[in-house]
Design a protein around this motif. Sequence first.
Motif, PDB file in Angstrom:
ATOM      1  N   TYR A  42      48.268  44.772  41.251  1.00  0.00           N
ATOM      2  CA  TYR A  42      48.598  45.254  39.917  1.00  0.00           C
ATOM      3  C   TYR A  42      50.076  45.652  39.877  1.00  0.00           C
ATOM      4  O   TYR A  42      50.562  46.342  40.786  1.00  0.00           O
ATOM      5  N   PRO A  57      47.657  43.233  35.526  1.00  0.00           N
ATOM      6  CA  PRO A  57      46.687  43.030  36.611  1.00  0.00           C
ATOM      7  C   PRO A  57      46.833  41.641  37.223  1.00  0.00           C
ATOM      8  O   PRO A  57      47.439  40.731  36.630  1.00  0.00           O
ATOM      9  N   GLN A  91      42.154  46.729  30.301  1.00  0.00           N
ATOM     10  CA  GLN A  91      42.396  46.331  31.687  1.00  0.00           C
ATOM     11  C   GLN A  91      41.502  47.104  32.659  1.00  0.00           C
ATOM     12  O   GLN A  91      41.557  46.856  33.860  1.00  0.00           O
TER      13      GLN A  91
END
Length: 269
Positions: A42, A57, A91
């Motif tokens: 990430y 990500p 996310q």
Amino acid sequence: MVQIKDISGYLVHNDESGPFDIIGDVHGCFDELKELLEKLGYHILFDDATNSYTVTPPAKHKAIFIGDLVDRGPKSQEVLRLVMDMVDANQAYCVSGNHDDKLYRKLIGRNVQVRHGLEHTMEQLSHCSAEFIARIRSFLGSLPHHILLDDGRLVIAHAGLAEHLHGSHNRSVRDLCLYGPTTGELDKMGLPVRLDWAANYTGHAIVVYGHTPVQEPNWRNNTINIDTGCVFGGKLTSLTYPDHILTSVPAHKVYAEPVRPFLQHNISA
């Protein structure tokens, strides 16, 4: 996308199959969380102008936090900021832990005992704006107590959950998700005596949980506890699903002393 948020307390995303990076109890250990996410691929940027995080990500990955974002550690407010920004950006998912729930009850004016690390969180939040506190209150109040993913093949609950209760909700189920089953008795340290629910688990769904720190995460009956006690000087651990890859980073220091010693194995919720 099939996406159902049940207002009674659990979240279903049956069409999502991962990859998921499931992260154990953070307890305010922001530096270790950032290090672990970056180790997982990430990319994290902080915008001083907006006081917010922008996260990129790895392709198709999503983070899942198993609760207890706050208390005991040094930067609960930054853990909350990062997790809230990731959830808002679709996310990440997050379930409530017992420490998150206690902070929520404190923020809505309930009479709770300010101890077991909550005193540190409240001191950290005392330097934050009223707007940020309101955002935290809304976020914590919206957290589900468990999440079902991948057609029910994956279940996330802070303290675990027996198979016959997956996708159920009442006060008892919520309490089991947050605290795990207990005998109703207290041990010599004044803590609840917990039952080993995972020892009798026979479900087909994988249950990933935390709540009670273990020295090493071990699979037991299709369940795994990934709370490796970062705030107590252990490490912060993630499980990548469906590949079952464990990744961890060591704690930078001992932030708090555990009341109970770490379990040698994954034997309790």
